[in-house]
Write a protein that holds these residues in place. Sequence first.
Motif, PDB file in Angstrom:
ATOM      1  N   ASP A 181       0.824  -1.207   0.000  1.00 22.72           N
ATOM      2  CA  ASP A 181       0.000   0.000   0.000  1.00 22.72           C
ATOM      3  C   ASP A 181       0.863   1.265   0.000  1.00 22.72           C
ATOM      4  O   ASP A 181       0.584   2.222  -0.737  1.00 22.72           O
ATOM      5  CB  ASP A 181      -0.929   0.005   1.219  1.00 22.72           C
TER       6      ASP A 181
ATOM      7  N   ARG B  36       1.146   4.352  -2.963  1.00 22.62           N
ATOM      8  CA  ARG B  36       1.020   5.796  -2.749  1.00 22.62           C
ATOM      9  C   ARG B  36       2.274   6.532  -3.217  1.00 22.62           C
ATOM     10  O   ARG B  36       2.192   7.602  -3.833  1.00 22.62           O
ATOM     11  CB  ARG B  36       0.739   6.079  -1.272  1.00 22.62           C
TER      12      ARG B  36
ATOM     13  N   GLU C 293       2.364   6.618  -7.042  1.00 23.58           N
ATOM     14  CA  GLU C 293       1.402   7.577  -7.584  1.00 23.58           C
ATOM     15  C   GLU C 293       1.900   9.010  -7.415  1.00 23.58           C
ATOM     16  O   GLU C 293       1.788   9.835  -8.332  1.00 23.58           O
ATOM     17  CB  GLU C 293       0.050   7.407  -6.880  1.00 23.58           C
ATOM     18  N   SER C 294       2.479   9.290  -6.259  1.00 24.14           N
ATOM     19  CA  SER C 294       2.995  10.641  -6.009  1.00 24.14           C
ATOM     20  C   SER C 294       4.144  10.971  -6.952  1.00 24.14           C
ATOM     21  O   SER C 294       4.191  12.066  -7.534  1.00 24.14           O
ATOM     22  CB  SER C 294       3.465  10.744  -4.561  1.00 24.14           C
TER      23      SER C 294
END
Length: 430
Positions: free
Chosen positions: A19, A23, A26-27
């Motif tokens: 997870d 993130r 994606e950032s």
Amino acid sequence: MTPIISTSVLDADNAARRDALGRDYESLGERLSRRGIDIDAVKNKVAAYGVAVPSWGVGSGGTRFARFPGAGEPRNIFDKLEDCAVIHQLTRATPAVSLHIPWDKVSDLKELKEKGTALGLTFDAMNSNTFSDAPGQAHSYKFGSLSHTDAATRRQAIEHNLECIEIGTALGSRALTVWIGDGSNFPGQSHFTRTFERYLDSMKAVYAGLPNDWRVFTEHKMFEPAFYSTVVQDWGTNYLIARELGPKAFCLVDLGHHAPNVNIEMIVARLIQFKKLGGFHFNDSKYGDDDLDTGSIDPYRLFLVFNELVDAEARAADGFDPAHMLDQSHNVTDPIESLMTSAMEVGRAYAQALIVDRSALAGFQEDNDALMASETLKAAFRTDVEPILSMARLENGGAIAPVAAYRASGYRARVAAERPAVAGGGGGIV
């Protein structure tokens, strides 16, 4: 492919990190998009990239003074292949193994090839050894091998290289790497010109034995074990050798085989320009040929080397097809961990080079804007591309955090219980 590390251990470690990685990826993707870079395209290239591991690198190395073996030292090439398979299983970036003969010589090549196939490994360039004497050989290499004053010694060295080609052909290899320790330790000990002529004659005999689809990589080294002069001492001599031998001969660049502050990335560019870059031995160095972990001393230099490689890749430079291999000596670390982190550092440099704004860089170069050209490179180097590397590993079936997964697996303790302990001894690599 037979997994060495339990998939349950790998899955559990990845599950705890998945997870957070999503993130972070994606950032980073959003930030790269603002610079006109598609993170998925970069990830796909990184995922397809591989670097070969050296069979000798999975054992503890040594200095000229001492060698301190670690727990679970590989006993033979079959143990070495299992250690190499662990590295590839977790990093998904080391699909090939480079063998060294006679260290890795076996009586049954079919068995060796089948072992590699079962572990999901192929065989990269073969490495010959005429820098040390093998048990039972007729002539010593104390005063040289391919350039020795004695014709019988030269013939022995030639035949050894031809045997390496024969072994490699049976294993599916298509390249031979030749490094020699020939040279002199005193002024006047050797006649520079005659020594080099003998070397070239010997290498021409080796070259004549290459199959049509093979290449030969000659490797230069500034010094050691000959501390006054070495026969193949720099990239210029290496280039001359490749030109003299023919179209199947190329130069291999070992990052540690140069004097401090030598501009290695420019050497790479020159060899690309004249179609003679054969490949690399990646490592790092502080004072000389230290064989330290790749990226442990000068990661920016590694990045600058890959900047030249990506530039050549982007413009489809003629004849550009370099081989990539690690070549390191691990004296105080677990060799598997060092090789994993080194493979990741090579991938990191590749990813950073892929995100260089090449259009902007070209413009600054044409305008002689030295500061902004430098800053363009630094913008890519400063970018934390770890999410790209981790996602590429995950999607390829590897570990998000290879070292953590490896330690959780207990592999080192298991092989230490299975493999007899090795006593410390003299210097040298395995």
